[in-house]
Design a protein around this motif. Sequence first.
Motif, mmCIF file in Angstrom:
data_model
loop_
_atom_site.group_PDB
_atom_site.id
_atom_site.type_symbol
_atom_site.label_atom_id
_atom_site.label_comp_id
_atom_site.label_asym_id
_atom_site.label_seq_id
_atom_site.Cartn_x
_atom_site.Cartn_y
_atom_site.Cartn_z
ATOM 1 N N GLY A 1 -6.374 -8.208 1.238
ATOM 2 C CA GLY A 1 -5.622 -7.047 0.786
ATOM 3 C C GLY A 1 -6.341 -5.727 0.758
ATOM 4 O O GLY A 1 -5.703 -4.694 0.535
ATOM 5 N N MET A 2 -7.669 -5.664 0.967
ATOM 6 C CA MET A 2 -8.399 -4.404 0.806
ATOM 7 C C MET A 2 -8.283 -3.558 2.080
ATOM 8 O O MET A 2 -9.219 -3.398 2.867
ATOM 9 C CB MET A 2 -9.868 -4.648 0.444
ATOM 10 N N MET A 3 -7.087 -2.991 2.260
ATOM 11 C CA MET A 3 -6.791 -2.169 3.422
ATOM 12 C C MET A 3 -5.633 -1.250 3.090
ATOM 13 O O MET A 3 -4.702 -1.618 2.381
ATOM 14 C CB MET A 3 -6.464 -3.050 4.634
ATOM 15 N N THR A 4 -5.721 -0.030 3.603
ATOM 16 C CA THR A 4 -4.605 0.906 3.508
ATOM 17 C C THR A 4 -4.571 1.683 4.813
ATOM 18 O O THR A 4 -5.226 1.305 5.790
ATOM 19 C CB THR A 4 -4.746 1.824 2.282
ATOM 20 N N THR A 5 -3.792 2.763 4.862
ATOM 21 C CA THR A 5 -3.760 3.593 6.061
ATOM 22 C C THR A 5 -3.929 5.062 5.686
ATOM 23 O O THR A 5 -3.601 5.486 4.573
ATOM 24 C CB THR A 5 -2.446 3.439 6.854
ATOM 25 N N LEU A 6 -4.460 5.808 6.651
ATOM 26 C CA LEU A 6 -4.505 7.261 6.586
ATOM 27 C C LEU A 6 -3.449 7.755 7.566
ATOM 28 O O LEU A 6 -3.592 7.597 8.779
ATOM 29 C CB LEU A 6 -5.889 7.782 6.967
ATOM 30 N N ASP A 7 -2.371 8.312 7.049
ATOM 31 C CA ASP A 7 -1.228 8.698 7.873
ATOM 32 C C ASP A 7 -1.154 10.214 8.026
ATOM 33 O O ASP A 7 -1.204 10.953 7.034
ATOM 34 C CB ASP A 7 0.086 8.232 7.224
ATOM 35 N N TYR A 8 -1.027 10.657 9.278
ATOM 36 C CA TYR A 8 -0.766 12.077 9.542
ATOM 37 C C TYR A 8 0.721 12.351 9.335
ATOM 38 O O TYR A 8 1.572 11.618 9.849
ATOM 39 C CB TYR A 8 -1.156 12.431 10.963
ATOM 40 N N THR A 9 1.008 13.394 8.607
ATOM 41 C CA THR A 9 2.404 13.745 8.341
ATOM 42 C C THR A 9 2.832 14.984 9.118
ATOM 43 O O THR A 9 3.937 15.490 8.910
ATOM 44 C CB THR A 9 2.611 13.989 6.838
ATOM 45 N N GLY A 10 1.980 15.470 10.007
ATOM 46 C CA GLY A 10 2.315 16.641 10.809
ATOM 47 C C GLY A 10 1.080 17.224 11.415
ATOM 48 O O GLY A 10 -0.045 16.767 11.169
ATOM 49 N N THR B 1 0.800 -1.211 0.000
ATOM 50 C CA THR B 1 0.000 0.000 0.000
ATOM 51 C C THR B 1 0.841 1.273 0.000
ATOM 52 O O THR B 1 1.953 1.309 0.553
ATOM 53 C CB THR B 1 -0.956 0.025 1.213
ATOM 54 N N VAL B 2 0.313 2.292 -0.624
ATOM 55 C CA VAL B 2 0.832 3.650 -0.515
ATOM 56 C C VAL B 2 -0.177 4.417 0.337
ATOM 57 O O VAL B 2 -1.308 4.656 -0.099
ATOM 58 C CB VAL B 2 0.992 4.317 -1.894
ATOM 59 N N PRO B 3 0.180 4.787 1.563
ATOM 60 C CA PRO B 3 -0.808 5.384 2.460
ATOM 61 C C PRO B 3 -1.394 6.680 1.911
ATOM 62 O O PRO B 3 -0.744 7.419 1.167
ATOM 63 C CB PRO B 3 -0.003 5.652 3.736
ATOM 64 N N LEU B 4 -2.627 6.957 2.294
ATOM 65 C CA LEU B 4 -3.196 8.287 2.115
ATOM 66 C C LEU B 4 -2.598 9.172 3.197
ATOM 67 O O LEU B 4 -2.393 8.724 4.332
ATOM 68 C CB LEU B 4 -4.718 8.242 2.249
ATOM 69 N N THR B 5 -2.299 10.413 2.873
ATOM 70 C CA THR B 5 -1.642 11.285 3.849
ATOM 71 C C THR B 5 -2.460 12.539 4.084
ATOM 72 O O THR B 5 -3.165 13.030 3.197
ATOM 73 C CB THR B 5 -0.232 11.673 3.390
ATOM 74 N N ILE B 6 -2.326 13.065 5.305
ATOM 75 C CA ILE B 6 -3.096 14.224 5.721
ATOM 76 C C ILE B 6 -2.319 14.944 6.807
ATOM 77 O O ILE B 6 -1.454 14.346 7.467
ATOM 78 C CB ILE B 6 -4.492 13.776 6.230
ATOM 79 N N ARG B 7 -2.610 16.218 7.003
ATOM 80 C CA ARG B 7 -1.987 16.986 8.067
ATOM 81 C C ARG B 7 -3.056 17.381 9.077
ATOM 82 O O ARG B 7 -4.217 17.609 8.729
ATOM 83 C CB ARG B 7 -1.283 18.228 7.524
ATOM 84 N N ARG B 8 -2.635 17.469 10.337
ATOM 85 C CA ARG B 8 -3.568 17.814 11.402
ATOM 86 C C ARG B 8 -4.263 19.148 11.100
ATOM 87 O O ARG B 8 -3.625 20.118 10.697
ATOM 88 C CB ARG B 8 -2.819 17.909 12.734
ATOM 89 N N GLY B 9 -5.591 19.159 11.267
ATOM 90 C CA GLY B 9 -6.376 20.362 11.056
ATOM 91 C C GLY B 9 -6.951 20.498 9.661
ATOM 92 O O GLY B 9 -7.816 21.351 9.429
ATOM 93 N N GLN B 10 -6.485 19.688 8.731
ATOM 94 C CA GLN B 10 -7.021 19.776 7.375
ATOM 95 C C GLN B 10 -8.443 19.227 7.302
ATOM 96 O O GLN B 10 -8.830 18.338 8.051
ATOM 97 C CB GLN B 10 -6.134 19.000 6.401
ATOM 98 N N HIS B 11 -9.212 19.796 6.382
ATOM 99 C CA HIS B 11 -10.517 19.254 6.013
ATOM 100 C C HIS B 11 -10.316 18.453 4.729
ATOM 101 O O HIS B 11 -9.752 18.969 3.761
ATOM 102 C CB HIS B 11 -11.533 20.373 5.788
ATOM 103 N N ALA B 12 -10.757 17.224 4.742
ATOM 104 C CA ALA B 12 -10.492 16.338 3.612
ATOM 105 C C ALA B 12 -11.787 15.771 3.059
ATOM 106 O O ALA B 12 -12.773 15.583 3.780
ATOM 107 C CB ALA B 12 -9.572 15.199 4.029
#
Length: 520
Positions: A511-520, A430-441
């Motif tokens: 296999g149907m799983m990924t992650t949502l990773d905070y990058t900051g 998997t290539v994680p989905l990434t997000i930053r704290r406080g963002q609206h997605a």
Amino acid sequence: MASTTTLDVMNPPLPARPLKRRAFLAGVIAGGAALAACGRTATSHSTTNSTGGQQLSSLIDATEAARPHTGKTVSRRLTVAPADVDLGGPVARTLLYDGTLPGPLLRANVGDDLAVTVTNGLDHPTSVHWHGLALRNDMDGAAPATPDIDRDASFAYRFSSPYPGTYWAHPHTGLDTDFGLYLPVIIDDPAEPGRYDAEWIVMLDDWTSGVGKAPQQIFDELRSAGMPGHRGMPGMPGMGSMPRPTGGQASDMLGGDGGDVSYPYYLVNGRIPAAPSTFSAKPGQRIRIRIINAAADTAFRVALAGHRMTVTHTDGFPVVPTDVDAVLLGMGERYDVIVTAGDGVFPLVAAAEGKDAVARALLSTGAGSAADPQLRPPELGGRVATVDTVTAAPEVVLSSGSSDVALEARLGGSMMGYTWTINGRTFDQTVPLTIRRGQHATVTFTNNTMMWHPMHLHGHTFQVLRAGAQPGPRKDTVIVKPMQTVAVALVADNPGIWMLHCHNGYHMDAGMMTTLDYTG
């Protein structure tokens, strides 16, 4: 069409080896995004030395400190171990929490600390995932945020919940999702007006453990293309279908097949339809029924014979009260409904959607006899509550505004080897989905398969987006039908590494799983 395995009624041994999810920890840790790792004993917690991990750990601590805290601690001990369970005649050897099915109720108020020490008596690692709770990431119960609990070891989960609601707990280790390891978790708000006289917790399940093929055997057969009893394999639009097993049928509400597996039994609160559990109340009482779908491969359409339901909550969050005849729950979903009890004995029937079978329990308020165990009350064919028919209560609508980031989760599958993917990759790649704290997605689920998928995000709730002025409900699990798209909005307010996956236990393990990773 999706494939279907029909289970043989027999008594297989329990798994002799771990049933592990595919690991991708090395890539995550190498990228500096790994969380502080929790120790595998009851009280030992350690942190990573990486700068990224320390920063993320600090954000997690700060987020936890900002949640409401009452100063009260609710403490529990759970033992995970093999045990026999009476399903109402058939006795199954399975895996249980504290030897009961469902496991013991865990209940606390918003802001209480929950301290749950879990001792692993299995022959392989396990975990407890607190499904739907917006808790701190290192207590989520899913690796890599929380390491699995080794055999003969214990782990102390400690967290609080900022939101009231109906939740549940289960393992996040391989095919353990298709055993008896689940329990209800109720978070109360003392300030919430009751408006009901009694409460009935209803847990639904599809059952094979100890009476049919073992989950690993089912999975191995699903991965063997063209075997007897299988329909056309998933993810192949336009493919012809193989013969259906006896009793199989399509579901218009799910957009096609009901699931991949036909089970020996379907249960309500651990009982088969011929020997149902009974909930007693008085005529005229208002009953809050908290319905939880703990199944691995089955959606349920639920109705209470002779009654209308008023839907009040879904996945823990209030909705505009909506009168219906029945509710549809995919795996992992929860619905709270209010009914005004009639006088007599009434079956609560959970029809296994697309599988021509039922589970049931009884509501008893007076004299009367139970109906036929296979009764399908007319309410099942009436107005059915789904994510498309309920609206978020105004007080829980996420703040409107432009989205800072658009994330995409394309759901795919292949007939070769029973492989399920997100964005073209299985979990080990998997290539994680990434997000930053406080963002609206905005997260857009696009289902490119011929099978429906209940998609679940850990640690967050999201707003289902739909055309029109009325906002969709707040949820953490949403059904995405074949060849359709569902968009949801979320606020990145809970830092960490969070699983995003299909809550079909076999799709997830394939296999149907990924992650949502905070990058900051």
